[in-house]
Scaffold this motif. Structure first.
Motif, PDB file in Angstrom:
ATOM      1  N   SER A  70     -15.611  54.805  25.728  1.00 12.19           N
ATOM      2  CA  SER A  70     -14.741  54.598  24.570  1.00 12.19           C
ATOM      3  C   SER A  70     -15.626  54.415  23.334  1.00 12.19           C
ATOM      4  N   ARG A  71     -14.988  54.506  22.186  1.00 12.49           N
ATOM      5  CA  ARG A  71     -15.743  54.325  20.950  1.00 12.49           C
ATOM      6  C   ARG A  71     -14.905  53.560  19.940  1.00 12.49           C
ATOM      7  N   ASP A  72     -15.575  52.877  19.039  1.00 13.83           N
ATOM      8  CA  ASP A  72     -14.926  52.164  17.954  1.00 13.83           C
ATOM      9  C   ASP A  72     -15.663  52.583  16.686  1.00 13.83           C
ATOM     10  N   ASN A  73     -15.093  53.523  15.954  1.00  7.89           N
ATOM     11  CA  ASN A  73     -15.765  54.045  14.766  1.00  7.89           C
ATOM     12  C   ASN A  73     -15.926  52.981  13.686  1.00  7.89           C
ATOM     13  N   ALA A  74     -14.991  52.028  13.636  1.00 11.57           N
ATOM     14  CA  ALA A  74     -15.087  50.956  12.631  1.00 11.57           C
ATOM     15  C   ALA A  74     -16.310  50.077  12.892  1.00 11.57           C
ATOM     16  N   LYS A  75     -16.709  49.977  14.164  1.00 18.37           N
ATOM     17  CA  LYS A  75     -17.867  49.159  14.528  1.00 18.37           C
ATOM     18  C   LYS A  75     -19.103  50.008  14.814  1.00 18.37           C
ATOM     19  N   ASN A  76     -18.978  51.318  14.596  1.00 19.51           N
ATOM     20  CA  ASN A  76     -20.109  52.219  14.877  1.00 19.51           C
ATOM     21  C   ASN A  76     -20.657  52.014  16.284  1.00 19.51           C
ATOM     22  N   SER A  77     -19.762  51.936  17.243  1.00 17.75           N
ATOM     23  CA  SER A  77     -20.185  51.618  18.599  1.00 17.75           C
ATOM     24  C   SER A  77     -19.491  52.505  19.625  1.00 17.75           C
ATOM     25  N   VAL A  78     -20.174  52.731  20.723  1.00 18.63           N
ATOM     26  CA  VAL A  78     -19.612  53.411  21.878  1.00 18.63           C
ATOM     27  C   VAL A  78     -19.887  52.533  23.095  1.00 18.63           C
ATOM     28  N   TYR A  79     -18.978  52.579  24.054  1.00 19.59           N
ATOM     29  CA  TYR A  79     -19.046  51.696  25.205  1.00 19.59           C
ATOM     30  C   TYR A  79     -18.929  52.497  26.496  1.00 19.59           C
ATOM     31  N   LEU A  80     -19.449  51.926  27.574  1.00 17.96           N
ATOM     32  CA  LEU A  80     -19.273  52.512  28.894  1.00 17.96           C
ATOM     33  C   LEU A  80     -18.898  51.382  29.845  1.00 17.96           C
ATOM     34  N   ALA A  81     -17.639  51.373  30.257  1.00 20.46           N
ATOM     35  CA  ALA A  81     -17.171  50.406  31.236  1.00 20.46           C
ATOM     36  C   ALA A  81     -17.387  51.004  32.622  1.00 20.46           C
ATOM     37  N   MET A  82     -18.131  50.290  33.436  1.00 21.89           N
ATOM     38  CA  MET A  82     -18.489  50.793  34.763  1.00 21.89           C
ATOM     39  C   MET A  82     -17.915  49.861  35.823  1.00 21.89           C
ATOM     40  N   ASN A  83     -17.060  50.404  36.651  1.00 23.71           N
ATOM     41  CA  ASN A  83     -16.431  49.647  37.723  1.00 23.71           C
ATOM     42  C   ASN A  83     -16.807  50.245  39.077  1.00 23.71           C
ATOM     43  N   SER A  84     -16.565  49.468  40.118  1.00 21.10           N
ATOM     44  CA  SER A  84     -16.862  49.921  41.484  1.00 21.10           C
ATOM     45  C   SER A  84     -18.263  50.503  41.574  1.00 21.10           C
ATOM     46  N   LEU A  85     -19.207  49.773  41.050  1.00 26.98           N
ATOM     47  CA  LEU A  85     -20.578  50.272  40.999  1.00 26.98           C
ATOM     48  C   LEU A  85     -21.163  50.436  42.394  1.00 26.98           C
ATOM     49  N   LYS A  86     -22.010  51.452  42.511  1.00 27.71           N
ATOM     50  CA  LYS A  86     -22.659  51.775  43.775  1.00 27.71           C
ATOM     51  C   LYS A  86     -24.172  51.711  43.592  1.00 27.71           C
ATOM     52  N   PRO A  87     -24.914  51.504  44.663  1.00 24.99           N
ATOM     53  CA  PRO A  87     -26.382  51.495  44.530  1.00 24.99           C
ATOM     54  C   PRO A  87     -26.927  52.777  43.891  1.00 24.99           C
ATOM     55  N   GLU A  88     -26.268  53.886  44.122  1.00 24.67           N
ATOM     56  CA  GLU A  88     -26.740  55.150  43.542  1.00 24.67           C
ATOM     57  C   GLU A  88     -26.482  55.234  42.040  1.00 24.67           C
ATOM     58  N   ASP A  89     -25.793  54.271  41.471  1.00 25.76           N
ATOM     59  CA  ASP A  89     -25.633  54.210  40.017  1.00 25.76           C
ATOM     60  C   ASP A  89     -26.838  53.557  39.342  1.00 25.76           C
ATOM     61  N   THR A  90     -27.749  53.037  40.129  1.00 31.10           N
ATOM     62  CA  THR A  90     -28.937  52.396  39.587  1.00 31.10           C
ATOM     63  C   THR A  90     -29.767  53.392  38.788  1.00 31.10           C
ATOM     64  N   ALA A  91     -30.037  53.047  37.538  1.00 30.31           N
ATOM     65  CA  ALA A  91     -30.764  53.944  36.631  1.00 30.31           C
ATOM     66  C   ALA A  91     -30.941  53.251  35.290  1.00 30.31           C
ATOM     67  N   VAL A  92     -31.740  53.875  34.448  1.00 29.93           N
ATOM     68  CA  VAL A  92     -31.773  53.499  33.037  1.00 29.93           C
ATOM     69  C   VAL A  92     -30.711  54.335  32.335  1.00 29.93           C
ATOM     70  N   TYR A  93     -29.842  53.666  31.597  1.00 33.39           N
ATOM     71  CA  TYR A  93     -28.740  54.335  30.918  1.00 33.39           C
ATOM     72  C   TYR A  93     -29.068  54.463  29.428  1.00 33.39           C
ATOM     73  N   PHE A  94     -28.859  55.669  28.926  1.00 36.67           N
ATOM     74  CA  PHE A  94     -29.155  55.989  27.530  1.00 36.67           C
ATOM     75  C   PHE A  94     -27.883  56.436  26.822  1.00 36.67           C
ATOM     76  N   CYS A  95     -27.713  56.014  25.586  1.00 34.75           N
ATOM     77  CA  CYS A  95     -26.659  56.595  24.765  1.00 34.75           C
ATOM     78  C   CYS A  95     -27.279  57.653  23.864  1.00 34.75           C
ATOM     79  N   ALA A  96     -26.461  58.626  23.501  1.00 34.86           N
ATOM     80  CA  ALA A  96     -26.949  59.745  22.714  1.00 34.86           C
ATOM     81  C   ALA A  96     -25.866  60.212  21.752  1.00 34.86           C
ATOM     82  N   ALA A  97     -26.311  60.828  20.662  1.00 35.20           N
ATOM     83  CA  ALA A  97     -25.382  61.360  19.658  1.00 35.20           C
ATOM     84  C   ALA A  97     -25.749  62.800  19.350  1.00 35.20           C
ATOM     85  N   GLY A  98     -24.722  63.631  19.154  1.00 35.01           N
ATOM     86  CA  GLY A  98     -24.988  65.025  18.872  1.00 35.01           C
ATOM     87  C   GLY A  98     -23.812  65.712  18.221  1.00 35.01           C
ATOM     88  N   PRO A  99     -23.999  66.959  17.775  1.00 36.86           N
ATOM     89  CA  PRO A  99     -22.977  67.647  16.998  1.00 36.86           C
ATOM     90  C   PRO A  99     -21.897  68.336  17.814  1.00 36.86           C
TER      91      PRO A  99
END
Length: 121
Positions: A70-99
């Protein structure tokens, strides 16, 4: 645009985390945003993306139904809600912006520094 990701941590399998990405220094509301992740020894992979107004979302098959971007343009923010996490979700998570709406790593112009997510079994 500068991106600052936060919210990672250690969680047990089945648990939840919410990542945040704060943008500054540019026109955040005019960028498509996405989350990627990179596990040790693996290539960076697309996780989820969200377009501009109206906001539409798309996900990697591996996280569909468990993660929500999700994103909140008023707060210049994007979010990632992660549920039911699994061991294979283990990683470094990066946010990115593009056209454009894409899952291709190289087509994103701006990247955050990454936040570690570790899911224990």
């Amino acid at each position: 645009v500068q991106l600052q990701a936060s919210g990672g941590g250690l969680v047990q399998a089945g648990g939840s985390l919410r990542l945040s990405c704060a943008a500054s220094g540019g026109t955040f509301s005019r960028k498509n945003m996405a989350w990627f992740r990179q596990a040790p020894g693996k290539e960076r992979e697309f996780v989820a993306g969200i377009t501009l107004n109206p906001a539409s979302t798309w996900y990697a098959d591996s996280v569909k139904g468990r993660f929500t971007i999700s994103r909140d343009n008023a707060k210049n923010s994007v979010y990632l809600a992660m549920n039911s996490l699994k061991p294979e979700d283990t990683a470094v998570y990066f946010c990115a912006a593009g056209p454009i709406r894409t899952t291709t790593t190289g087509l994103y112009d701006y990247w955050g520094q990454g936040t570690q997510v570790t899911v224990s079994s």
